[in-house]
Scaffold this active site. Structure first.
Site, PDB file in Angstrom:
ATOM      1  N   ASP A   1       0.845  -1.204   0.000  1.00 27.90           N
ATOM      2  CA  ASP A   1       0.000   0.000   0.000  1.00 27.90           C
ATOM      3  C   ASP A   1       0.875   1.248   0.000  1.00 27.90           C
ATOM      4  OD1 ASP A   1      -2.335  -1.700   0.356  1.00 27.90           O
ATOM      5  OD2 ASP A   1      -1.496  -2.063   2.341  1.00 27.90           O
TER       6      ASP A   1
ATOM      7  N   HIS B   1      -4.916  -3.336   6.231  1.00 28.47           N
ATOM      8  CA  HIS B   1      -4.659  -3.564   4.808  1.00 28.47           C
ATOM      9  C   HIS B   1      -6.010  -3.869   4.154  1.00 28.47           C
ATOM     10  CE1 HIS B   1      -3.135  -4.988   1.041  1.00 28.47           C
ATOM     11  NE2 HIS B   1      -3.673  -6.169   1.234  1.00 28.47           N
TER      12      HIS B   1
HETATM   13  N1  LIG Z   1      -1.019  -8.052   2.171  1.00 27.81           N
HETATM   14  C1  LIG Z   1      -0.924  -7.782   0.880  1.00 27.81           C
HETATM   15  O1  LIG Z   1      -0.455  -6.697   0.504  1.00 27.81           O
HETATM   16  C2  LIG Z   1      -1.386  -8.772  -0.171  1.00 27.81           C
HETATM   17  C3  LIG Z   1      -1.255  -8.451  -1.526  1.00 27.81           C
HETATM   18  C4  LIG Z   1      -1.650  -9.373  -2.483  1.00 27.81           C
HETATM   19  C5  LIG Z   1      -2.200 -10.588  -2.100  1.00 27.81           C
HETATM   20  N2  LIG Z   1      -2.332 -10.861  -0.766  1.00 27.81           N
HETATM   21  C6  LIG Z   1      -2.903 -12.142  -0.306  1.00 27.81           C
HETATM   22  O2  LIG Z   1      -1.910 -13.157  -0.400  1.00 27.81           O
HETATM   23  C7  LIG Z   1      -2.546 -14.425  -0.445  1.00 27.81           C
HETATM   24  C8  LIG Z   1      -1.913 -15.311  -1.514  1.00 27.81           C
HETATM   25  O3  LIG Z   1      -2.062 -14.731  -2.791  1.00 27.81           O
HETATM   26  P1  LIG Z   1      -1.645 -15.554  -4.107  1.00 27.81           P
HETATM   27  O4  LIG Z   1      -1.944 -14.653  -5.264  1.00 27.81           O
HETATM   28  O5  LIG Z   1      -0.292 -16.137  -3.973  1.00 27.81           O
HETATM   29  O6  LIG Z   1      -2.739 -16.722  -4.072  1.00 27.81           O
HETATM   30  P2  LIG Z   1      -2.717 -18.125  -4.812  1.00 27.81           P
HETATM   31  O7  LIG Z   1      -4.123 -18.633  -4.731  1.00 27.81           O
HETATM   32  O8  LIG Z   1      -2.052 -18.048  -6.129  1.00 27.81           O
HETATM   33  O9  LIG Z   1      -1.801 -19.032  -3.863  1.00 27.81           O
HETATM   34  C9  LIG Z   1      -2.129 -19.349  -2.557  1.00 27.81           C
HETATM   35  C10 LIG Z   1      -1.381 -20.600  -2.188  1.00 27.81           C
HETATM   36  O10 LIG Z   1      -1.598 -20.812  -0.798  1.00 27.81           O
HETATM   37  C11 LIG Z   1      -1.819 -22.197  -0.607  1.00 27.81           C
HETATM   38  N3  LIG Z   1      -2.529 -22.389   0.667  1.00 27.81           N
HETATM   39  C12 LIG Z   1      -3.832 -22.190   0.962  1.00 27.81           C
HETATM   40  N4  LIG Z   1      -4.049 -22.495   2.237  1.00 27.81           N
HETATM   41  C13 LIG Z   1      -2.876 -22.895   2.768  1.00 27.81           C
HETATM   42  C14 LIG Z   1      -2.473 -23.341   4.036  1.00 27.81           C
HETATM   43  N5  LIG Z   1      -3.341 -23.484   5.015  1.00 27.81           N
HETATM   44  N6  LIG Z   1      -1.175 -23.644   4.226  1.00 27.81           N
HETATM   45  C15 LIG Z   1      -0.288 -23.535   3.233  1.00 27.81           C
HETATM   46  N7  LIG Z   1      -0.615 -23.133   1.996  1.00 27.81           N
HETATM   47  C16 LIG Z   1      -1.887 -22.814   1.774  1.00 27.81           C
HETATM   48  C17 LIG Z   1      -2.604 -22.621  -1.837  1.00 27.81           C
HETATM   49  O11 LIG Z   1      -2.533 -24.032  -2.051  1.00 27.81           O
HETATM   50  C18 LIG Z   1      -1.878 -21.840  -2.918  1.00 27.81           C
HETATM   51  O12 LIG Z   1      -0.775 -22.553  -3.436  1.00 27.81           O
HETATM   52  C19 LIG Z   1      -4.033 -14.141  -0.645  1.00 27.81           C
HETATM   53  O13 LIG Z   1      -4.673 -14.234   0.601  1.00 27.81           O
HETATM   54  C20 LIG Z   1      -4.043 -12.707  -1.124  1.00 27.81           C
HETATM   55  O14 LIG Z   1      -5.275 -12.067  -0.819  1.00 27.81           O
HETATM   56  C21 LIG Z   1      -1.922  -9.978   0.187  1.00 27.81           C
END
Ligand SMILES: NC(=O)c1ccc[n+]([C@@H]2O[C@H](COP(=O)([O-])OP(=O)(O)OC[C@H]3O[C@@H](n4cnc5c(N)ncnc54)[C@H](O)[C@@H]3O)[C@@H](O)[C@H]2O)c1
Length: 446
Positions: A278, A306
Site C-alpha cells: 500500500d 490492509h
Molecule cells: N497483504 C498484501 O499486501 C497482499 C497483496 C496481495 C495478495 N495478498 C494475499 O496473499 C494471499 C496469496 O495470494 P496468491 O496470489 O499467492 O494466491 P494463490 O491462490 O495463487 O496461492 C495461494 C497458495 O496458498 C496455498 N494455501 C492455501 N491455504 C494454505 C495453508 N493453510 N497452508 C499452506 N498453503 C496454503 C494454496 O494451495 C496456494 O498454493 C491471498 O490471501 C491474497 O489475498 C496480500
C-alpha cells in the site's frame, strides 16, 4: 574500538586492500581513499549501541563523498545495510571491505572476494503458499539474496497444502536448483506445517484461502483465522525462539493477530503484517502526479488495516526533502483520487489482469523483510505491528504504523508525527474495522 579491529585496519587490511593495485599508479589514491573510509571506525563504539547510528551515518557520508556515489544508489543502500548491522569486529571488517569495493580500491573479477571473507551462518526461511502466484515471484528473490543480503546463505522451507499444490512446489524447487543461486544451500518441501516450520529463522505466511464467490469478509476471516491458529501453535513449537514472521495472506492484519495469539511464548513484536504494498502504491501515485522521482518520496506511510479503509498519510511525507503538501496543494485530488485509488488499487489490478496482484506483493514482502532484518536508517516505512497504544490505536491490534527498523528484527513506532483531526478520523475508521475483525475472531485468540 577494539584492538583486533584497530590491528586489522592499520596492518592487514591496508595491504590486503591495496594488494591488487599495488603495482599500478592508482596505489597512492587507493591508499588515501582507504584511510578516509577506515578513519571513522576508530570512533566506533564497542558497546554504546545508541551511538552506532551516528557513526554509521558518518561512515556512509565519508564513503559517498570520497567516491562520488550518490545517496540512495544501490551501492550506497548496500553499505547502509552493512554498516547498520555491524555487531562485532568481523562484521566491521567485512563492512570496510565492501566499502572499499564500492570506493573502487579493490578490483574484483566476477564474484571473487579478496582478503577476509565472511561466511554468515546459514538461515532458514519458510514460505507458506509456496505454490501460489506470490510464491512464484517471491521465492527466487529470497534465494538470490535480495531479501537478506548478498552475504546471507539460506535454506528454503517451501510449504503448501498436500495434493496438487505439492507437485507445483516440487516443480518450483527444480527451477530454483536450475537457477544455481550461490546463496541457496538447501530446499525443503513440505505439506506438514510442523515439519515445515522446524528451526526456521524467518517465516512468511502467504498461504490462505482466497475469497470465493458470494463469500462474506466475515466468512473469510473465520476460515483463514482457523488456519492461523494451527500455524501459530506449530510456529511456537518448532521454529527458532527468535523467529520473525510476516503475514501476507489476507485478511493480513487479523490473520497476524490470530497467529501471534496462538504462538505462545513468542513476543508480539516478532509478528508483522504486510502494508508495504500500500505504501509503494501511494508512492507511485505521488510520483506520477508530481513528476518527481520515486527515490525523492520519503515517509509516505500507511495507517490502519490492509483494506480499502487504510489511510495513506501525505502530511508527514516529504518530496526531495520538502513537505509533500507544499508540492501537492490540490485537496480534491488527495480526497477524491489519491486516497480512494490507493485503497482500491488491489481491486483495480484484479479487474485488469483477472487475478490479484502477485509480483508487486512479492516485491513489497521482500522490502518489508529486508528492512526489518537489516534496518531502515532514519526514514520510516509502513508495517502492521503490535499496537502499544500509540496515536490512540487500541493496544494489541496489528495496525499499520510508520516505523523505523533498527536491524535484527527490532523496530520502533515513530512518535510525535502530525496527525490532524481529519487524519485522526480516517485512522480511527480503519482501526475500528480492525477492532471489529478482532471481535469476529475472538474465539480464536484464547
Ligand atoms: N497483504 C498484501 O499486501 C497482499 C497483496 C496481495 C495478495 N495478498 C494475499 O496473499 C494471499 C496469496 O495470494 P496468491 O496470489 O499467492 O494466491 P494463490 O491462490 O495463487 O496461492 C495461494 C497458495 O496458498 C496455498 N494455501 C492455501 N491455504 C494454505 C495453508 N493453510 N497452508 C499452506 N498453503 C496454503 C494454496 O494451495 C496456494 O498454493 C491471498 O490471501 C491474497 O489475498 C496480500
Amino acid at each position: 574500538m577494539s584492538f583486533t579491529l584497530r590491528k586489522f585496519i592499520s596492518r592487514n587490511a591496508r595491504s590486503a586492500f591495496t594488494k591488487e593495485v599495488f603495482t599500478s599508479r592508482a596505489y597512492a589514491s587507493a591508499n588515501q581513499k582507504f584511510s578516509q573510509i577506515a578513519k571513522p571506525l576508530y570512533d566506533y563504539p564497542d558497546d554504546a549501541q545508541q551511538k552506532k547510528d551516528q557513526v554509521v551515518q558518518s561512515l556512509i557520508r565519508t564513503i559517498l563523498t570520497s567516491t562520488n556515489h550518490e545517496a540512495g544508489s544501490p551501492a550506497a543502500e548496500k553499505l547502509r545495510f552493512l554498516f547498520a548491522t555491524i555487531q562485532n569486529d568481523q562484521d566491521a571488517i567485512y563492512a570496510i571491505q565492501q566499502a572499499s569495493r564500492v570506493a573502487g580500491i579493490l578490483r574484483f573479477e566476477g564474484h571473487r572476494d579478496v582478503g577476509y571473507n565472511r561466511q554468515k551462518p546459514v538461515v532458514r526461511v519458510a514460505v507458506t503458499g509456496s505454490g501460489g502466484a506470490i510464491g512464484y515471484s517471491l521465492i527466487p528473490r529470497i534465494a538470490s539474496g535480495e531479501m537478506l543480503g548478498p552475504d546471507q546463505p539460506v535454506i528454503l522451507h517451501l510449504i503448501d497444502l498436500p495434493g496438487d499444490s505439492m507437485k507445483v512446489v516440487k516443480g518450483l524447487s527444480y527451477e530454483l536448483e536450475d537457477c544455481a543461486f550461490p546463496l541457496l544451500k538447501g530446499i525443503k518441501v513440505s505439506s506438514d506445517i510442523n515439519e515445515g516450520l522446524t528451526d526456521v529463522d524467518y517465516a512468511i505466511f502467504v498461504g490462505s484461502k482466497p475469497r470465493s464467490k458470494g463469500m462474506e469478509r466475515a466468512d473469510l476471516l473465520k476460515e483463514n483465522g482457523k488456519i492461523f491458529v494451527d500455524t501459530g501453535k506449530a510456529l511456537a513449537k518448532n521454529a527458532k525462539k527468535n523467529v520473525l514472521s510476516l503475514v501476507v495472506g489476507n485478511p493480513a492484519n487479523t490473520n497476524c493477530l490470530v497467529l501471534a495469539a496462538n504462538a505462545k511464548g513468542l513476543d508480539p513484536s516478532q509478528f508483522t503484517a504486510l502494508t508495504r504494498l500500500d505504501q509503494d502504491r501511494a508512492i507511485a501515485q505521488v510520483a506520477n502526479y508530481t513528476g518527481k522521482p520515486i527515490s525523492d518520496i520519503k515517509n509516505l506511510n500507511i495507517w490502519g488495516n490492509h483494506s480499502p479503509t487504510m489511510f495513506p498519510d501525505l502530511a508527514n511525507a516529504t518530496i526531495g526533502g520538502q513537505p509533500a503538501l507544499d508540492l501537492i496543494k490540490d485537496a480534491k485530488w488527495i480526497e477524491n483520487e489519491f486516497i480512494p485509488r490507493v485503497g482500491k488499487r488491489g481491486a483495480e489490478i484484479i479487474a485488469a489482469r483477472g487475478k490479484s496482484s502477485a509480483a508487486s506483493a512479492a516485491d513489497a514482502a521482500i522490502k518489508h523483510m529486508r528492512d526489518w532484518v537489516l534496518g531502515t536508517g532514519k526514514d520510516a516505512v509502513s508495517m502492521a505491528v503490535h499496537s502499544d497504544g500509540s496515536y490512540g490505536v487500541a493496544k494489541g491490534l496489528y495496525s499499520s504504523f510508520p516505523v523505523v527498523c533498527l536491524g535484527n528484527g527490532k523496530y520502533e513506532i515513530v512518535k510525535n508525527l502530525k496527525v490532524d483531526t481529519a487524519a485522526k478520523k480516517k485512522i480511527q475508521a480503519s482501526v475500528d474495522e480492525l477492532a471489529s475483525e478482532q471481535k469476529q475472531v475472538a474465539n480464536l485468540l484464547k
